[in-house]
Design a protein around this motif. Structure first.
Motif, PDB file in Angstrom:
ATOM      1  N   VAL A  71     -38.488 -22.147 -11.215  1.00  0.00           N
ATOM      2  CA  VAL A  71     -38.992 -21.018  -9.981  1.00  0.00           C
ATOM      3  C   VAL A  71     -37.884 -20.534  -8.973  1.00  0.00           C
ATOM      4  CG1 VAL A  71     -40.214 -23.638  -9.918  1.00  0.00           C
ATOM      5  CG2 VAL A  71     -37.925 -23.720  -8.615  1.00  0.00           C
ATOM      6  N   ARG A  72     -38.639 -19.567  -7.971  1.00  0.00           N
ATOM      7  CA  ARG A  72     -37.620 -19.239  -7.554  1.00  0.00           C
ATOM      8  C   ARG A  72     -37.148 -19.944  -6.337  1.00  0.00           C
ATOM      9  NH1 ARG A  72     -42.505 -14.702  -6.320  1.00  0.00           N
ATOM     10  NH2 ARG A  72     -44.108 -16.756  -5.680  1.00  0.00           N
ATOM     11  N   ARG A  73     -35.753 -20.064  -5.838  1.00  0.00           N
ATOM     12  CA  ARG A  73     -34.812 -20.611  -4.979  1.00  0.00           C
ATOM     13  C   ARG A  73     -34.593 -19.916  -3.606  1.00  0.00           C
ATOM     14  NH1 ARG A  73     -34.322 -23.187 -10.024  1.00  0.00           N
ATOM     15  NH2 ARG A  73     -34.712 -25.543 -10.042  1.00  0.00           N
ATOM     16  N   ASN A  74     -34.651 -20.725  -2.690  1.00  0.00           N
ATOM     17  CA  ASN A  74     -34.375 -19.882  -1.322  1.00  0.00           C
ATOM     18  C   ASN A  74     -33.243 -20.738  -0.761  1.00  0.00           C
ATOM     19  OD1 ASN A  74     -34.210 -19.175   1.504  1.00  0.00           O
ATOM     20  ND2 ASN A  74     -35.429 -20.942   2.233  1.00  0.00           N
ATOM     21  N   VAL A  75     -32.076 -20.049  -0.229  1.00  0.00           N
ATOM     22  CA  VAL A  75     -30.678 -20.455   0.266  1.00  0.00           C
ATOM     23  C   VAL A  75     -30.804 -20.389   1.867  1.00  0.00           C
ATOM     24  CG1 VAL A  75     -27.906 -19.954   0.177  1.00  0.00           C
ATOM     25  CG2 VAL A  75     -29.332 -19.606  -1.806  1.00  0.00           C
ATOM     26  N   GLU A  76     -30.556 -21.335   2.501  1.00  0.00           N
ATOM     27  CA  GLU A  76     -31.418 -21.426   3.816  1.00  0.00           C
ATOM     28  C   GLU A  76     -30.294 -21.216   4.141  1.00  0.00           C
ATOM     29  OE1 GLU A  76     -32.870 -25.554   6.089  1.00  0.00           O
ATOM     30  OE2 GLU A  76     -33.241 -25.693   3.654  1.00  0.00           O
ATOM     31  N   TRP A  77     -29.620 -21.781   4.305  1.00  0.00           N
ATOM     32  CA  TRP A  77     -28.475 -20.704   5.616  1.00  0.00           C
ATOM     33  C   TRP A  77     -28.169 -19.845   5.646  1.00  0.00           C
ATOM     34  CZ3 TRP A  77     -24.469 -18.288   3.585  1.00  0.00           C
ATOM     35  CH2 TRP A  77     -24.538 -18.316   2.389  1.00  0.00           C
ATOM     36  N   LEU A  78     -28.823 -18.698   4.833  1.00  0.00           N
ATOM     37  CA  LEU A  78     -28.780 -17.415   4.070  1.00  0.00           C
ATOM     38  C   LEU A  78     -29.674 -16.655   5.945  1.00  0.00           C
ATOM     39  CD1 LEU A  78     -29.478 -15.634   0.989  1.00  0.00           C
ATOM     40  CD2 LEU A  78     -27.664 -15.437   2.763  1.00  0.00           C
ATOM     41  N   THR A  79     -30.801 -17.266   5.918  1.00  0.00           N
ATOM     42  CA  THR A  79     -31.561 -16.873   7.471  1.00  0.00           C
ATOM     43  C   THR A  79     -32.181 -17.536   8.181  1.00  0.00           C
ATOM     44  OG1 THR A  79     -33.636 -16.700   6.036  1.00  0.00           O
ATOM     45  CG2 THR A  79     -32.125 -14.631   5.847  1.00  0.00           C
ATOM     46  N   PHE A  88     -34.360 -16.145  -4.514  1.00  0.00           N
ATOM     47  CA  PHE A  88     -34.092 -15.378  -5.968  1.00  0.00           C
ATOM     48  C   PHE A  88     -34.976 -15.780  -6.802  1.00  0.00           C
ATOM     49  CE2 PHE A  88     -31.095 -16.975  -2.497  1.00  0.00           C
ATOM     50  CZ  PHE A  88     -31.072 -15.240  -2.654  1.00  0.00           C
ATOM     51  N   THR A  89     -34.918 -15.250  -8.119  1.00  0.00           N
ATOM     52  CA  THR A  89     -35.952 -15.160  -8.987  1.00  0.00           C
ATOM     53  C   THR A  89     -34.742 -16.150 -10.511  1.00  0.00           C
ATOM     54  OG1 THR A  89     -36.053 -13.103  -8.651  1.00  0.00           O
ATOM     55  CG2 THR A  89     -36.511 -13.646 -11.158  1.00  0.00           C
ATOM     56  N   PRO A  90     -35.339 -16.803 -10.416  1.00  0.00           N
ATOM     57  CA  PRO A  90     -34.527 -17.651 -12.019  1.00  0.00           C
ATOM     58  C   PRO A  90     -34.391 -17.457 -13.184  1.00  0.00           C
ATOM     59  CG  PRO A  90     -36.680 -18.188 -12.309  1.00  0.00           C
ATOM     60  CD  PRO A  90     -36.902 -17.664 -10.928  1.00  0.00           C
ATOM     61  N   ILE A  91     -32.918 -15.782 -13.008  1.00  0.00           N
ATOM     62  CA  ILE A  91     -32.885 -15.033 -14.492  1.00  0.00           C
ATOM     63  C   ILE A  91     -32.063 -16.390 -15.362  1.00  0.00           C
ATOM     64  CG2 ILE A  91     -32.967 -12.327 -13.481  1.00  0.00           C
ATOM     65  CD1 ILE A  91     -30.222 -12.872 -12.148  1.00  0.00           C
ATOM     66  N   HIS A  92     -31.196 -17.065 -14.827  1.00  0.00           N
ATOM     67  CA  HIS A  92     -30.459 -18.255 -15.679  1.00  0.00           C
ATOM     68  C   HIS A  92     -31.166 -18.430 -17.065  1.00  0.00           C
ATOM     69  CE1 HIS A  92     -32.468 -20.895 -12.454  1.00  0.00           C
ATOM     70  NE2 HIS A  92     -32.321 -21.721 -13.016  1.00  0.00           N
ATOM     71  N   ALA A  93     -33.092 -18.653 -16.181  1.00  0.00           N
ATOM     72  CA  ALA A  93     -33.552 -19.601 -17.125  1.00  0.00           C
ATOM     73  C   ALA A  93     -34.477 -18.772 -17.708  1.00  0.00           C
ATOM     74  CB  ALA A  93     -34.676 -20.671 -16.806  1.00  0.00           C
ATOM     75  N   LEU A  94     -34.067 -16.999 -18.127  1.00  0.00           N
ATOM     76  CA  LEU A  94     -35.484 -16.016 -17.895  1.00  0.00           C
ATOM     77  C   LEU A  94     -34.688 -15.606 -19.579  1.00  0.00           C
ATOM     78  CD1 LEU A  94     -37.179 -14.396 -14.849  1.00  0.00           C
ATOM     79  CD2 LEU A  94     -38.357 -17.182 -16.216  1.00  0.00           C
ATOM     80  N   ASP A  95     -35.258 -14.899 -20.268  1.00  0.00           N
ATOM     81  CA  ASP A  95     -35.220 -13.759 -21.499  1.00  0.00           C
ATOM     82  C   ASP A  95     -35.861 -12.925 -21.596  1.00  0.00           C
ATOM     83  OD1 ASP A  95     -33.912 -13.536 -23.393  1.00  0.00           O
ATOM     84  OD2 ASP A  95     -32.886 -15.228 -23.534  1.00  0.00           O
ATOM     85  N   PRO A 100     -41.940 -12.769 -15.014  1.00  0.00           N
ATOM     86  CA  PRO A 100     -43.300 -12.711 -15.366  1.00  0.00           C
ATOM     87  C   PRO A 100     -43.627 -12.924 -12.941  1.00  0.00           C
ATOM     88  CG  PRO A 100     -42.162 -14.401 -16.194  1.00  0.00           C
ATOM     89  CD  PRO A 100     -40.972 -14.078 -15.023  1.00  0.00           C
ATOM     90  N   GLN A 101     -44.176 -12.610 -13.178  1.00  0.00           N
ATOM     91  CA  GLN A 101     -44.528 -12.726 -11.421  1.00  0.00           C
ATOM     92  C   GLN A 101     -44.772 -13.830 -10.068  1.00  0.00           C
ATOM     93  OE1 GLN A 101     -47.526 -10.137  -9.195  1.00  0.00           O
ATOM     94  NE2 GLN A 101     -48.773  -9.982 -11.452  1.00  0.00           N
ATOM     95  N   GLY A 102     -44.749 -14.674 -10.550  1.00  0.00           N
ATOM     96  CA  GLY A 102     -44.909 -16.224 -10.183  1.00  0.00           C
ATOM     97  C   GLY A 102     -43.740 -16.407 -10.106  1.00  0.00           C
ATOM     98  N   ARG A 237     -49.232  -9.636  -6.880  1.00  0.00           N
ATOM     99  CA  ARG A 237     -49.262 -10.751  -6.049  1.00  0.00           C
ATOM    100  C   ARG A 237     -49.011 -10.709  -4.469  1.00  0.00           C
ATOM    101  NH1 ARG A 237     -48.454 -15.330  -9.865  1.00  0.00           N
ATOM    102  NH2 ARG A 237     -49.339 -14.765 -11.700  1.00  0.00           N
ATOM    103  N   LYS A 238     -49.420 -11.546  -4.128  1.00  0.00           N
ATOM    104  CA  LYS A 238     -49.730 -10.696  -2.056  1.00  0.00           C
ATOM    105  C   LYS A 238     -48.322 -10.684  -1.975  1.00  0.00           C
ATOM    106  CE  LYS A 238     -49.720 -15.416  -0.050  1.00  0.00           C
ATOM    107  NZ  LYS A 238     -50.728 -16.413   0.686  1.00  0.00           N
ATOM    108  N   GLU A 239     -47.291 -11.581  -2.452  1.00  0.00           N
ATOM    109  CA  GLU A 239     -45.824 -11.655  -1.817  1.00  0.00           C
ATOM    110  C   GLU A 239     -44.995 -10.212  -2.465  1.00  0.00           C
ATOM    111  OE1 GLU A 239     -47.226 -14.277  -4.085  1.00  0.00           O
ATOM    112  OE2 GLU A 239     -45.876 -14.907  -5.556  1.00  0.00           O
ATOM    113  N   HIS A 240     -45.931  -9.849  -3.267  1.00  0.00           N
ATOM    114  CA  HIS A 240     -45.501  -8.446  -4.070  1.00  0.00           C
ATOM    115  C   HIS A 240     -45.812  -7.406  -3.504  1.00  0.00           C
ATOM    116  CE1 HIS A 240     -43.695 -11.144  -7.029  1.00  0.00           C
ATOM    117  NE2 HIS A 240     -42.721 -10.955  -6.561  1.00  0.00           N
ATOM    118  N   GLY A 241     -46.891  -7.076  -2.494  1.00  0.00           N
ATOM    119  CA  GLY A 241     -47.504  -6.606  -1.716  1.00  0.00           C
ATOM    120  C   GLY A 241     -48.934  -5.988  -2.005  1.00  0.00           C
TER     121      GLY A 241
END
Lengths: 423, 358
Positions: A71-79, A88-95, A100-102, A237-241
């Motif tokens: 899943v996408r993850r957020n780094v709370e202290w960034l903003t 962030f896209t879970p690129i570590h788990a994709l191939d 995928p849009q989700g 997706r709505k999050e992509h416009g």
């Protein structure tokens, strides 16, 4: 509206659990040398005996529950706030290369709005013969094209300028996604409105409350920019416009205006907030570069990596990662296992495509010893991805944006990996 | 089929003949009306093109800023928490940790007017008048010591303001300064003598923590427990007891309307599971609680003294507060101007009442 990326002071927190338990007890029944018959084989399993879901169970499917850590993850202290923030896209788990849009990362400045196709309007005004308004249905009547492009936020890897900070490829390199877009060339719409030759720039603006706007040189606007309404075959997706976004191949993600509502042909740039106070790169001497639109060639090993440790011990190991360039196609990726002393050329899954992600593999026989994994991309211009030291020599530590340095993962004998910097 | 193709090609020929030779057009879309262009075409350029009539100074701006901006940006534009700092930071751009503000960094004044008018206040964008925008911009300039408090900012005086970092930018020079240097055949063997670890992310340890994969990794064959993907810093909410029988039936439409109204509050307040204090306190359980009841939130003196007086948030007191926050509690930090419509107040209170847990 905060998008200042802070540097966090150290505090003690538990190590990522996934990595901490890596490599231990991983020799499950079924691997070579099993002493007892595997009940998964010798006993009839429930799924082999009765039924699974019917075809009416999931009219629109999500990944199976066993994959719900991808899943996408957020780094709370960034903003300051999640509404004007990034995940962030879970690129570590994709191939492969298509995201995928989700689970493709999101960045908004005023949240992901819900704008109906029926309520959508796109205006072209300024230095044009015919100021026009298009509906969504109008856009679908222009000849359309399909192209696959990566979108990288200019701030991707931005938290790593001063040192190794976030422990995971998702967090260091996950402000990126790669989709196949369907849309109308911006050139077609500009021609429809009859753009004047005095128009050297187009200003593009979104419909959300942030009204994100960027100035794009006419040359680029006429070259390969798309007004897109589909991604990976389905609606954005709505999050992509949704329903319509701009696609600006190879250029920083902020310019890919979402919910695009207005295109103004101008003879000068607007110098909007996002192209002056943000998305400008401050050098060590305090002078800042502006209009740094192109994304430099870059790559990262996605596995093994801190969130994707080696669980199988020594022996055959697939090292894999992604490479991309905003200036064209990736032609080659080299991988080092010893922190950059020696390099081997990796295998590209497919020949590199312009401004799209390229997947690379290096299939090795791991001896179970420490590795300092690095990858180094080259693009069709001959550019070679620089080391962090090289980048810092030119840009200092305060650039925030456009950090395309070579990343190092320290892989330990137990298979755990860590984000480090090496000499 | 052949008939269909024929009619298409005839149509295409007609179209081609009717259009100028320069580029093909399709006759799609309609003419944009002047009123429509005026409504959306608001951008302001560095030379002042696009500035509206109107004016404002820092004295007027201070009041508007306190009401509409200070909740995030601070009373003196110094920024609260992680929210953007708008003032200060002069001559820090070449420092280790530069402070980029409107005063220290922004090269053009037009950018702040353009952005504030179109995109601020956060959560209530596009509601400022031209006069208010001029006044807020003047206050930010004043906070940066760039104008005096009697300077009246308008279309006429706009270009009189000098931005300190106007000359602080160069065009992208990567092609000249970097690309050539970093091109060519790279080293493949004996590229360096030694490799030492110089920095470790684990030492800094700021990566979001997750309690997810442990069980799954240790027991790969275990039954499929859904893995919780969120961080577990917040305890899971306890199941709530059923509503008291005397509670009147809630109106789902009213609650839904309240949820919409609550969007105006969301920039500063959170409710529901996992809610956290932000620039405003969490609002779970606010109805029926005494004022300033959230531990760990820094309330204003005004709120604390009301708490000592024993003020409790009821439908009535909350409605009075929401109708005019600064009128009802003089000295509140809440920058929100208040809800104008009684229906909105009723709806948002009904919505908040659904979050009864602490």
């Amino acid at each position: 509206m905060s998008d200042t990326f802070e540097t966090k002071t150290p505090n003690r927190r538990a190590f990522l659990r996934g990595a901490a338990t890596a490599g231990v007890g991983a020799f499950a029944a079924g691997s070579a040398g099993a002493q007892t018959p595997d009940p998964l084989i010798t006993e009839t399993q429930e799924w082999a005996q009765s039924f699974g879901d019917g075809v009416d169970a999931t009219p629109y499917g999500l990944p199976i529950k066993y994959e719900d850590d991808v899943v996408r993850r957020n780094v709370e202290w960034l903003t300051a706030d999640t509404v004007s923030s990034i995940n962030f896209t879970p690129i570590h788990a994709l191939d492969g290369t298509i995201t995928p849009q989700g689970c493709a990362f999101e960045r908004h400045h005023s949240g992901a709005i819900e704008l109906k196709k029926e309520d959508y309007r796109l205006m072209i005004n300024g230095l044009v013969d015919r100021p026009l308004v298009f509906t969504y249905a109008d856009l679908e009547r222009f000849p359309r094209e399909n192209h696959t492009y990566f979108l990288e936020c200019a701030a991707n890897t931005g938290m790593e300028w001063a040192g190794a900070q976030l422990n995971g490829a998702q967090f260091t390199h996950g402000m990126i996604h790669n989709m196949e877009y369907t849309g109308v060339p911006l050139r077609t719409l500009l021609e429809e409105a009859g753009y004047e030759t005095a128009g050297k720039w187009v200003y593009v603006e979104g419909a959300d409350a942030s009204s994100n706007g960027r100035s794009i040189p006419m040359e680029k606007a006429l070259d390969d920019v798309l007004v897109a309404f589909k991604a990976n075959g389905e609606a954005l997706r709505k999050e992509h416009g949704y329903p319509v976004r701009l696609v600006v191949p190879g250029w920083e993600g902020n310019m890919w205006v979402k919910w695009i509502r207005r295109i103004e042909v101008m003879n000068a740039p607007v110098e909007s907030r996002e192209e002056t106070s943000k998305y400008t790169d401050t050098l060590a001497n305090g002078i800042s570069r502006k209009w740094t639109w192109e994304m430099d060639a870059k790559s990262v090993v996605t596995s093994p990596s801190p969130q994707s440790p080696i669980k199988h011990g020594k022996g055959p190991l697939v090292i894999t990662g992604l490479a991309w360039s905003g200036r064209g196609a990736i032609t080659r990726v080299d991988v080092s296992k010893d922190g950059g002393k020696t390099w081997e050329t990796a295998r590209l899954a497919k020949p590199g495509e312009k401004m799209a992600l390229t997947r690379f593999y290096l299939d090795v026989d791991w001896d179970g010893e420490d590795m300092f994994l690095q990858s180094r991309a080259m693009d069709e211009t001959g550019y070679v991805q620089p080391t962090k030291t090289q980048l810092r020599e030119v840009r200092g530590l305060n650039s925030i944006y456009h950090n395309n340095c070579i990343q190092t993962w320290w892989v330990r004998p137990n298979g755990e990996a860590e984000n480090v910097e090496v000499s | 089929m052949s008939k269909f193709l024929k009619s298409i090609s005839v149509g295409a020929i007609v179209t081609t003949l009717a259009m100028p030779a320069v580029a093909q057009t399709y006759g799609l879309g309609r003419a944009a009306l002047p009123e429509e262009i005026a409504a959306w075409n608001l951008d302001v350029l560095p030379d002042g093109t696009g500035l509206p009539e109107g004016q404002g100074d820092a004295i007027v701006g201070e009041e508007i800023f306190a009401a509409k901006c200070a909740a995030c940006h601070g009373d003196f534009a110094e920024g609260i928490g992680n929210w953007p700092k708008l003032a200060g930071g002069m001559d820090t751009l070449d420092h280790e940790d530069p402070l980029k503000t409107v005063g220290s960094y922004w090269p053009y004044l037009s950018t702040s007017f353009d952005y504030i008018r179109r995109s601020m206040p956060y959560g209530d964008a596009g509601t400022l008048t031209a006069d208010e925008t001029y006044a807020i911009v003047a206050y930010i300039l004043y906070s940066n010591d760039l104008i005096e408090d009697d300077f009246v900012l308008s279309k006429e005086t706009f270009l009189d303001v000098e931005m300190p970092n106007a000359d602080g930018f160069v065009l992208d020079d990567r092609m000249e300064s970097e690309v050539a240097m970093w091109s060519g055949e790279p080293c493949m063997t004996d590229c360096k003598d030694s490799v030492e670890v110089t920095m470790r992310a684990l030492v800094l340890d700021v990566t979001p923590q997750e309690e997810t994969t442990e069980a799954a990794a240790e027991e790969p064959a275990a039954a499929a427990e859904p893995v919780v993907a969120e961080t577990q810093e917040e305890p899971a909410p306890e199941p709530q007891p059923a509503p008291e029988p005397e509670v009147a039936a809630v109106d789902p439409a009213l609650i839904a309307a309240g949820e919409k109204v609550f969007r105006k509050c969301k920039a500063c307040h959170q409710v529901g599971d996992g809610a956290k204090n932000r620039s405003g306190p969490i609002l779970n359980g606010v109805i029926g609680a005494s004022i300033a009841h959230i531990d760990g939130f820094k309330y204003s003196k005004a709120f604390k003294s009301k708490a000592e007086e024993g003020l409790v948030w009821t439908d009535e007191t909350l409605a009075a507060f929401l109708a005019g926050p600064k009128k009802y509690i003089k000295g509140t930090k809440m920058g929100f101007a208040g809800l104008k419509k009684d229906a909105d107040i009723e709806a948002v209170i009904a919505y908040l009442a659904t979050f009864s847990e602490k």
